[in-house]
Design an enzyme around this catalytic site. Structure first.
Site, PDB file in Angstrom:
ATOM      1  N   GLU A  61      30.694 -45.987  50.333  1.00  0.00           N
ATOM      2  CA  GLU A  61      32.012 -45.759  50.570  1.00  0.00           C
ATOM      3  C   GLU A  61      32.457 -44.303  50.788  1.00  0.00           C
ATOM      4  O   GLU A  61      33.126 -43.884  51.676  1.00  0.00           O
ATOM      5  CB  GLU A  61      32.942 -46.476  49.568  1.00  0.00           C
ATOM      6  CG  GLU A  61      34.179 -46.251  49.688  1.00  0.00           C
ATOM      7  CD  GLU A  61      34.732 -47.169  50.857  1.00  0.00           C
ATOM      8  OE1 GLU A  61      34.745 -48.373  50.779  1.00  0.00           O
ATOM      9  OE2 GLU A  61      34.987 -46.615  51.895  1.00  0.00           O
TER      10      GLU A  61
ATOM     11  N   LYS B  57      29.791 -40.198  60.828  1.00  0.00           N
ATOM     12  CA  LYS B  57      30.636 -41.132  60.246  1.00  0.00           C
ATOM     13  C   LYS B  57      31.056 -42.121  61.261  1.00  0.00           C
ATOM     14  O   LYS B  57      31.195 -43.201  60.997  1.00  0.00           O
ATOM     15  CB  LYS B  57      31.986 -40.263  59.843  1.00  0.00           C
ATOM     16  CG  LYS B  57      31.456 -39.639  58.567  1.00  0.00           C
ATOM     17  CD  LYS B  57      32.322 -38.323  58.103  1.00  0.00           C
ATOM     18  CE  LYS B  57      32.081 -37.584  56.783  1.00  0.00           C
ATOM     19  NZ  LYS B  57      32.877 -36.587  56.685  1.00  0.00           N
TER      20      LYS B  57
ATOM     21  N   GLY C 270      36.407 -32.965  49.527  1.00  0.00           N
ATOM     22  CA  GLY C 270      36.979 -32.515  48.073  1.00  0.00           C
ATOM     23  C   GLY C 270      36.320 -32.993  46.827  1.00  0.00           C
ATOM     24  O   GLY C 270      35.886 -34.364  47.170  1.00  0.00           O
TER      25      GLY C 270
ATOM     26  N   ILE D 175      39.348 -42.680  51.136  1.00  0.00           N
ATOM     27  CA  ILE D 175      39.819 -43.653  51.964  1.00  0.00           C
ATOM     28  C   ILE D 175      38.918 -45.038  51.989  1.00  0.00           C
ATOM     29  O   ILE D 175      37.642 -44.773  52.385  1.00  0.00           O
ATOM     30  CB  ILE D 175      40.103 -43.522  53.379  1.00  0.00           C
ATOM     31  CG1 ILE D 175      40.985 -42.107  53.482  1.00  0.00           C
ATOM     32  CG2 ILE D 175      40.708 -44.693  54.160  1.00  0.00           C
ATOM     33  CD1 ILE D 175      41.248 -41.606  54.867  1.00  0.00           C
TER      34      ILE D 175
ATOM     35  N   ASP E 163      28.834 -34.014  61.840  1.00  0.00           N
ATOM     36  CA  ASP E 163      29.390 -34.968  60.630  1.00  0.00           C
ATOM     37  C   ASP E 163      30.212 -35.912  61.000  1.00  0.00           C
ATOM     38  O   ASP E 163      30.312 -37.168  60.518  1.00  0.00           O
ATOM     39  CB  ASP E 163      29.970 -34.017  59.447  1.00  0.00           C
ATOM     40  CG  ASP E 163      30.604 -34.688  58.426  1.00  0.00           C
ATOM     41  OD1 ASP E 163      29.723 -34.938  57.487  1.00  0.00           O
ATOM     42  OD2 ASP E 163      31.734 -34.947  58.206  1.00  0.00           O
TER      43      ASP E 163
HETATM   44  N1  HSE Z   1      31.980 -31.826  54.891  1.00  0.00           N
HETATM   45  C1  HSE Z   1      32.913 -32.998  54.890  1.00  0.00           C
HETATM   46  C2  HSE Z   1      33.834 -32.968  55.364  1.00  0.00           C
HETATM   47  C3  HSE Z   1      32.768 -33.584  53.521  1.00  0.00           C
HETATM   48  O1  HSE Z   1      34.393 -31.632  55.579  1.00  0.00           O
HETATM   49  O2  HSE Z   1      34.632 -33.717  55.626  1.00  0.00           O
HETATM   50  C4  HSE Z   1      33.326 -34.985  53.584  1.00  0.00           C
HETATM   51  O3  HSE Z   1      32.114 -35.870  54.161  1.00  0.00           O
END
Ligand code: HSE
Length: 419
Positions: A128, A203, A299, A135, A199
């Site tokens: 998750e 996702k 965070g 979230i 990133d």
């Molecule tokens: N580096 C990622 C971000 C951390 O800034 O969203 C959370 O996955």
């Protein structure tokens, strides 16, 4: 019931997990009946772990000690990145351990291998925290929307870049904003994963696999924000838009339009009001229509909360699922139609603009609005908003325009997402 866990990595998220277990274990046990016992911690830097109050007796530098410990039920992988995370996860699964991870890179690249191994060994893999921080989007897609067909997912999925864009709107420079995001513990160990959009891409690939039950490849078309300039953010604002690093995954006629990159969103759309490190996922379902989930996407404590909840979930629930039974074709990104924001830095002399409009016209691009910003300089910005045009035509026109002597700097072009 007692659940023995081992933590691999005590960085930002790992330290948050330790803090939550220290402060909230009693509450968790009262609420859920699950008593979480931290039995081992694997960390190369013992001094870092000791600062968190972890007893030296449970510390190890060798992950194999965790895997061979028969009493450990759940391995929490919080080192991030592709390797050695993948090896540790696979070996732990083969040893019969359940896995909780916040690692989107490893799930995006090796998810198939990991979930096959988990099914063979009858263990759970919960992730998750890998998407959208706290979230509950993974649970939402797997469970709450199990009876609907998802048609589109739009997401602000990277806290660091959303934070940078918000700070730049306030006038802070790109590099200072990135530095601040790093100090606040939002950025990846290698921040190029954030700013280059990787990133976000990881996702949206993970969410799309769950939403469409199809093995979407990891390498989708991705653009970052490292080349974005402050004036474009300001012009966008003047024109009634915000620039957001948006993940887009739209399924139409079994063809998936999936990408991650900066786009302009109308200021009145709810996604435009998602600022700082906040993430949001805007889902469109056939029956449910629009839903927006909004919360802290990066965070220490928000992300660690999702990790600890995943641990409780292992004790309480049956196996999760990650099944692919759909064959989906990916849309060729050159064929995407959208309105575009274009910005050119032009030498202010007769005929400069005409050359540009001719190239746009020759490439079948129709102009909706054009503004030359009034500036007392030799080179001036010209901003153009197009009517709906083909991505490949825009790319071709930009290539031609870039070669003109009257054009200085690399032209900027951004898709406008009209939702
Ligand atoms: N580096 C990622 C971000 C951390 O800034 O969203 C959370 O996955």
């Amino acid at each position: 019931m007692n659940l023995n866990i081992a933590l691999i990595g005590t960085g930002t998220i790992g330290s948050g997990v330790v803090e939550i277990l220290k402060n909230n274990s009693e509450l968790i046990e009262k609420r859920t009946g699950v008593s979480i016992i931290l039995k081992k911690v694997c960390e190369l830097d013992f001094s870092k772990a000791k600062k968190l109050g972890i007893d030296e007796e449970i510390l190890t530098k060798d992950y194999k000690e965790v895997i061979s410990d028969k009493d450990i039920d759940v391995v929490i992988e919080l080192i991030g990145g592709y390797e050695p995370a993948r090896t540790i996860i696979i070996e732990a699964i083969k040893a019969g351990k359940n896995i909780v991870t916040a690692n989107k890179a490893v799930i995006a690249r090796y998810g198939d291998e990991i979930f096959k191994a988990a099914a063979e060994n009858n263990v759970n893999v919960n992730f998750e925290a890998a998407v959208g921080g706290c979230i509950p989007i993974i649970k939402a897609i797997k469970e709450s929307y199990a009876s609907d067909k998802i048609k589109a997912i739009y997401g602000i999925l990277n806290g660091t870049t959303n934070f940078i864009l918000s700070m730049m709107e306030e006038g802070m420079s790109y590099s200072d904003s990135l530095k601040k995001a790093q100090e606040l513990g939002f950025a990846e160990a290698d921040p190029s994963f954030d700013v280059e959009g990787k990133d976000t891409a990881h996702k949206i690939v993970i969410l799309s696999r769950l939403a469409y039950n199809s093995m979407i490849p990891e390498n989708i078309e991705t653009t970052g924000i490292s080349e974005l300039k402050m004036p474009d953010i300001m012009y966008a604002k003047e024109l009634g838009y915000k620039i957001k690093l948006l993940a887009i995954s739209k399924l139409e006629n079994n063809e998936l339009d999936i990408r991650a990159g900066p786009v302009m969103v109308p200021i009145e759309h709810s996604i435009a009001s998602v600022n700082n490190e906040i993430n949001a996922v805007y889902l469109i379902g056939e029956q449910t229509k629009e839903t927006m989930l909004y919360g802290r996407g990066a965070g220490k404590l928000p992300t660690a909360t999702a990790v600890v909840s995943d641990i409780v979930d292992i004790a309480k629930r049956n196996k999760g699922y990650y099944t692919f039974f759909n064959e989906i074709k990916l849309k060729d990104q050159d064929e995407v139609m959208a309105r575009f924001y274009l910005k050119f830095m032009l030498i202010d002399k007769p005929g400069s603009l005409a050359k540009i409009t001719k190239i746009l016209g020759d490439n079948n691009i129709s102009i909706n609005a054009a503004v030359q910003k009034e500036e007392d300089k030799d080179v001036v910005p010209v901003v153009v908003i197009t009517h709906k045009s083909l991505n490949k035509n825009i790319k071709k026109a930009i290539e031609e325009i870039e070669k003109l002597d009257s054009v200085k700097e690399k032209p900027v072009y951004l898709m406008i997402e009209d939702f």
